[in-house]
Enzyme design. Structure first.
Site, PDB file in Angstrom:
ATOM      1  CB  CYS A  17       8.884  14.034  39.412  1.00 19.00           C
ATOM      2  SG  CYS A  17       8.630  12.883  40.949  1.00 19.00           S
ATOM      3  NE  ARG A  64       9.671  13.135  33.229  1.00 22.90           N
ATOM      4  CZ  ARG A  64      10.892  13.653  32.827  1.00 22.90           C
ATOM      5  NH1 ARG A  64      11.339  13.805  31.693  1.00 22.90           N
ATOM      6  NH2 ARG A  64      11.925  13.647  33.875  1.00 22.90           N
ATOM      7  CD1 TRP A 118       6.913   6.485  39.048  1.00 18.88           C
ATOM      8  CD2 TRP A 118       8.844   6.746  40.380  1.00 18.88           C
ATOM      9  NE1 TRP A 118       7.689   5.130  39.122  1.00 18.88           N
ATOM     10  CE2 TRP A 118       8.708   5.237  39.888  1.00 18.88           C
ATOM     11  CE3 TRP A 118       9.996   6.866  41.208  1.00 18.88           C
ATOM     12  CZ2 TRP A 118       9.305   4.137  40.073  1.00 18.88           C
ATOM     13  CZ3 TRP A 118      10.705   5.793  41.378  1.00 18.88           C
ATOM     14  CH2 TRP A 118      10.535   4.691  41.116  1.00 18.88           C
ATOM     15  CG  ASN A 160      12.385  14.969  38.395  1.00 16.66           C
ATOM     16  OD1 ASN A 160      12.322  13.881  38.906  1.00 16.66           O
ATOM     17  ND2 ASN A 160      12.615  15.249  37.108  1.00 16.66           N
ATOM     18  N   GLY A 161      13.356  14.641  41.746  1.00 22.95           N
ATOM     19  CA  GLY A 161      14.782  14.492  42.025  1.00 22.95           C
ATOM     20  C   GLY A 161      14.714  13.830  43.446  1.00 22.95           C
ATOM     21  CD  GLU A 219      15.079  -5.300  25.891  1.00 22.20           C
ATOM     22  OE1 GLU A 219      15.638  -5.213  27.021  1.00 22.20           O
ATOM     23  OE2 GLU A 219      14.317  -4.537  25.604  1.00 22.20           O
ATOM     24  CE  LYS A 223      10.885  -3.887  26.857  1.00 23.79           C
ATOM     25  NZ  LYS A 223      12.212  -3.278  26.666  1.00 23.79           N
ATOM     26  CD  GLU A 271       9.957  -3.017  30.607  1.00 27.11           C
ATOM     27  OE1 GLU A 271      10.040  -2.137  31.304  1.00 27.11           O
ATOM     28  OE2 GLU A 271      10.660  -3.149  29.373  1.00 27.11           O
ATOM     29  CG  HIS A 315      25.077 -26.025  34.456  1.00 24.13           C
ATOM     30  ND1 HIS A 315      25.890 -27.060  34.498  1.00 24.13           N
ATOM     31  CD2 HIS A 315      25.142 -25.935  33.063  1.00 24.13           C
ATOM     32  CE1 HIS A 315      26.446 -27.422  33.611  1.00 24.13           C
ATOM     33  NE2 HIS A 315      26.315 -26.685  32.638  1.00 24.13           N
ATOM     34  CE  LYS A 354      10.989   5.670  27.284  1.00 22.79           C
ATOM     35  NZ  LYS A 354      11.154   4.349  27.168  1.00 22.79           N
TER      36      LYS A 354
HETATM   37  C1  F6R Z   1      12.969  -1.221  29.877  1.00 23.89           C
HETATM   38  C2  F6R Z   1      13.332  -0.183  30.018  1.00 23.89           C
HETATM   39  C3  F6R Z   1      14.492   0.318  31.311  1.00 23.89           C
HETATM   40  C4  F6R Z   1      15.633   1.326  30.490  1.00 23.89           C
HETATM   41  C5  F6R Z   1      16.488   1.421  31.606  1.00 23.89           C
HETATM   42  C6  F6R Z   1      17.520   2.614  31.139  1.00 23.89           C
HETATM   43  O1  F6R Z   1      12.099  -1.228  28.818  1.00 23.89           O
HETATM   44  O2  F6R Z   1      12.961   0.995  29.302  1.00 23.89           O
HETATM   45  O3  F6R Z   1      15.090  -0.775  31.435  1.00 23.89           O
HETATM   46  O4  F6R Z   1      16.278   0.673  29.624  1.00 23.89           O
HETATM   47  O5  F6R Z   1      15.650   2.355  32.830  1.00 23.89           O
HETATM   48  O6  F6R Z   1      17.160   3.860  30.831  1.00 23.89           O
HETATM   49  P1  F6R Z   1      17.722   4.828  29.696  1.00 23.89           P
HETATM   50  O7  F6R Z   1      17.843   3.963  28.577  1.00 23.89           O
HETATM   51  O8  F6R Z   1      16.958   6.099  29.502  1.00 23.89           O
HETATM   52  O9  F6R Z   1      18.970   5.043  30.508  1.00 23.89           O
END
Ligand code: F6R
Length: 608
Positions: A2, A27, A73, A97-98, A481, A485, A488, A504, A603
Site C-alpha cells: 500500500c 510498490r 494491496w 498501510n500495514g 534467482e 525471476k 514472478e 535424486h 515491491k
Molecule cells: C523478487 C523480489 C523479492 C524481494 C523480497 C525482499 O524479485 O524482489 O523476492 O527480494 O521481497 O525484498 P527486500 O530486498 O526489499 O527486503
C-alpha cells in the site's frame, strides 16, 4: 505494498495526490482511492488502476486544498471498491498501510457500541476507533494519538475530518512514512518519489510518531504526546531516477542500469582505494573484531544474494556462514552466539519479516549487526550497528535486478574485509580482487550485449509451462534467482536445483516439454555439471546453457549454448545472473504480462 499520500496546500491538491499515487504504483496495488475536503468530504474509490481513479476525479472536476490518497494491496478482504481506502467513520476518513493485528478485538468492541462496518478491512476499525475517541476529546490530533496507542501491529496512516478542515494528521509505526515540507503546503507519503513533484525537503518519521500538517506548518509528537523535532533532509533523489526515459519497462531500465549501479556501489574502491572495514561504517573494525561466524537474514532475491555470499565468505574469509529466510528464522528456536555478525539484506529496508528477524537476533543478544540496503533512511538501516548502502538508485520494477547485483558487490567487499582482518588476504590477492571488482561494470556491460540472442531463446520459452534451472556451487543460488525471476514476471512455473541433486528426484520431470536452463561457468565444477547435462539430454530434455568462454560444451540438437564474454572467477555469479534476468524479461514480454507490476506481488513487503 500500500502507498499513502497526504496533502494540504494553498493550491488544488488533487493533481498532487494523483501524481503521488502514480509514483507509488510500483510498490504493488490492486485498488486506489482518495478523499478530499472541500466544504464536505468527498471520497472516490476504484477497484482498478490509478488511471481509473484519475478519470473519476476528472469527471467530477474535483478540486480541494486538503486530501488523502491510497493504493491498496489487499490483506484483509478481497480487492474491491468496498475494501479500497479511504475508510470513513462519520465525517472522518482514514488511509492505512500495514496490518492491525488486534483489529478483530477492536472491531468487536466498536460493534458493541453500535459502529457498523461496511468493509472487511482492518483499516475501517481504525477509522471508527478514532471516531469513538472524538466522543471523549474534541481534538482530532489527540483522538488519533489515543487510537493509535491501542493499535497492535504495523501502520502508517493519514487522517482528515470534515469538522476540522485545516489540518491533516499522519502517524506511523512499522510502516514507512515521511513528511514533505513544501513552499505552498505540507505533504506526507510512503516514499520520497511521490513527493518530488512538490518538494525535496523531507522529514523521516520515527516509529510511534504522529504529525499534524497545516498549510504552512507541521508539528510532530511521540506516542505519549511529547513534542519532538526531527531533522529536515534534502533529498538527492533525481526525478529522472524514477522516470522510464527511453525504456519500455522499469525492469528493462534497471537491468541496463547495472553497470552504473555497480560502479556507484564500488566507488569506494575506485582509483587507489583498498579494502577496509570502514566501508561498513566508522565502528566496523570494532564490531568485526572477534567475529567467529556470520548469519545472513533476508527474503526472496536478497536471500539469494546471501546464499552466494556464503560460498565467498567461507572460501575466502574462512568464517562459517548460515543463511536463513527471515520469516523462518524469526519463529525458530535457534542457538544464538554473540560473536556472530548478523547481516540483514534488503533492497527496500522495509521488509517486515527481515526487520522482525533482525530484532529477534538482537533480542537473543546478537548486537553485531550490519545492514546491506538500498534505502539509506529505511527502518532496517536504522536498527543496525553498521550499514552498507548499495547505490543502485531507486528500484521501481517489482522484480529485483540491480539491487541484487549491487548486494553481491557489497558482499564481495565484506568477504574481502573480513578476510583481511583475519589475516587471510595477501596483498597480492587483495590487488587481484580489486582489479576484478573495478572491472566489473565493464564486464556486466559486455554481458548485456547478449540481449538479442537471449531474446530469441525467450521466444521458444514463452510457450512452456514449466522450466528447470540448474547450477552448482555459488551458481546454484543464481539458478534459484533465475527461476524466481521467471516465475514472478512470466508466471511460468520454474524450479531450481543444485545440478548434483537432479538424479535424486527432479530428473523424473525431464522430458521434451521441460526446458532445462544450466548456469555453466568455467570453474572446477564444470566437468561434473557436464555429466548432469548429459543426464538431461539422455531423457530428451532441451538444454539452454549459459557457458563461459572456453567452457567447450558443444552445441548439438537439443543443446543450445550461449557463451558469456569472459570467465570472471569469484565474481562470476554477478555476470551469470544478467542473462537470466534478460531471459525472464523477454519471456514475459512475449507472454504479455504486466512486467513491472506482476499479479499478486508488491515491491515493498511491509506486512508479514
Ligand atoms: C523478487 C523480489 C523479492 C524481494 C523480497 C525482499 O524479485 O524482489 O523476492 O527480494 O521481497 O525484498 P527486500 O530486498 O526489499 O527486503
Amino acid at each position: 505494498m500500500c502507498g499513502i499520500v497526504t496533502a494540504i496546500a494553498t493550491n488544488n491538491i488533487v493533481p498532487v495526490l494523483l501524481e503521488g499515487l502514480r509514483k507509488l504504483e510500483y510498490r504493488g496495488y490492486d485498488s486506489a482511492g482518495l478523499a478530499v475536503l472541500s466544504g464536505e468530504l468527498t471520497r472516490l474509490r476504484s477497484a482498478g488502476r490509478v488511471a481509473e481513479l484519475a478519470a473519476l476525479a476528472d469527471a467530477r472536476q474535483l478540486s480541494a486544498n486538503i486530501g488523502i490518497a491510497h493504493t491498496r494491496w489487499a490483506t484483509h478482504g478481497v480487492p474491491s471498491e468496498r475494501n479500497a481506502h479511504p475508510h470513513i467513520s462519520g465525517g472522518l476518513a482514514v488511509v492505512h498501510n500495514g496490518i492491525i493485528e488486534n483489529f478483530e478485538a477492536i472491531k468487536t468492541g466498536l460493534q458493541a457500541r453500535g459502529y457498523v462496518f461496511t468493509s472487511e478491512t482492518d483499516t475501517e476499525a481504525i477509522a471508527h476507533l478514532i471516531h469513538s475517541k472524538l466522543q471523549g476529546t474534541p481534538d482530532l490530533f489527540e483522538a488519533v494519538r489515543l487510537a493509535t496507542n491501542e493499535l497492535v501491529g504495523a501502520y502508517a496512516i493519514g487522517v482528515l475530518a470534515e469538522a476540522d478542515p485545516f489540518r491533516a494528521i499522519v502517524a506511523r509505526r512499522g510502516s514507512p512514512l515521511l513528511l514533505g515540507v513544501g513552499e505552498d503546503g505540507m505533504y506526507a507519503a510512503s516514499d520520497t518519489a511521490a513527493l518530488l513533484q512538490v518538494t525535496r525537503k523531507v522529514v523521516y518519521l520515527e516509529d510511534g510518531d504522529l504529525a499534524e500538517l497545516r498549510r504552512d506548518s507541521y508539528r510532530i509528537v511521540l506516542a505519549d504526546g511529547t513534542p519532538v523535532e526531527r531533522e529536515v533532509h534534502l533529498s538527492s533523489l533525481s526525478a529522472d531516477a524514477v522516470e522510464l526515459g527511453k525504456f519500455r519497462h522499469y525492469m528493462q531500465k534497471e537491468i541496463f542500469e547495472q553497470p552504473q549501479a555497480l560502479a556507484n556501489t564500488l566507488e569506494l574502491i575506485a582509483g587507489g582505494g583498498g579494502i577496509s572495514p570502514q566501508h561498513f561504517g566508522a565502528r566496523a573494525a570494532e564490531v568485526f573484531e572477534g567475529v567467529r561466524r556470520v548469519l545472513v537474514l533476508a527474503c526472496g532475491t536478497s536471500y539469494h544474494a546471501g546464499l552466494v555470499a556464503r560460498y565467498w565468505i567461507e572460501a575466502i574469509a574462512k568464517l562459517p556462514v548460515t543463511v536463513e529466510i527471515a520469516s523462518e528464522y524469526r519463529y525458530r528456536e535457534s542457538v544464538p552466539d554473540p560473536d556472530t555478525l548478523v547481516v540483514v539484506i534488503s533492497q527496500s529496508g522495509e521488509t517486515a519479516d527481515t526487520l522482525a528477524a533482525l530484532k529477534h537476533a538482537k533480542s537473543l543478544g546478537m548486537e553485531r549487526t550490519l545492514a546491506i540496503c538500498n534505502v539509506p533512511e529505511s527502518a532496517i538501516v536504522r536498527e543496525t550497528a553498521l550499514r552498507f548502502i548499495t547505490r543502485a538508485g531507486p528500484e521501481i520494477g517489482v522484480a529485483s535486478t540491480k539491487a541484487f547485483t549491487t548486494q553481491l558487490a557489497a558482499f564481495a567487499l565484506l568477504t574481502l574485509a573480513l578476510a583481511k582482518l583475519n589475516g587471510r588476504l595477501s596483498a597480492a590477492d587483495e590487488e587481484r580482487h580489486l582489479v576484478a571488482l573495478r572491472h566489473l561494470p565493464v564486464a556486466v556491460q559486455k554481458v548485456l550485449e547478449l540481449e538479442p540472442e537471449i531474446e530469441k531463446w525467450a521466444q521458444r520459452f514463452a510457450s512452456k509451462e514449466h522450466a528447470l534451472f540448474l547450477g552448482r556451487g555459488s551458481h546454484w543460488p543464481i539458478a534459484m534467482e533465475g527461476a524466481l525471476k521467471l516465475k514472478e514476471i512470466s508466471y511460468i512455473h520454474a524450479e531450481a536445483y543444485a545440478a548434483g541433486e537432479l538424479k535424486h528426484g527432479p530428473l523424473a520431470l525431464v522430458d521434451k516439454d521441460m526446458p532445462v536452463i544450466a548456469v555453466s561457468p568455467h570453474d572446477q565444477l564444470l566437468e561434473k555439471l557436464k555429466s548432469n547435462l548429459q543426464e538431461v539430454r539422455a531423457r530428451g530434455g532441451e538444454l539452454y546453457v549459459f557457458a563461459d568462454a572456453g567452457s567447450e560444451i558443444p552445441e548439438s540438437e537439443g543443446v543450445h549454448i550461449l557463451h558469456m564474454p569472459e570467465h570472471y572467477g569469484m565474481l562470476s555469479p554477478v555476470l551469470h545472473v544478467i542473462p537470466l534476468q534478460l531471459l525472464s524479461y523477454h519471456a514475459a514480454l512475449v507472454k504479455g504480462t504486466d512486467v513491472d507490476k506482476p499479479r499478486n506481488l508488491a515491491k515493498s513487503v511491509t506486512v508479514e
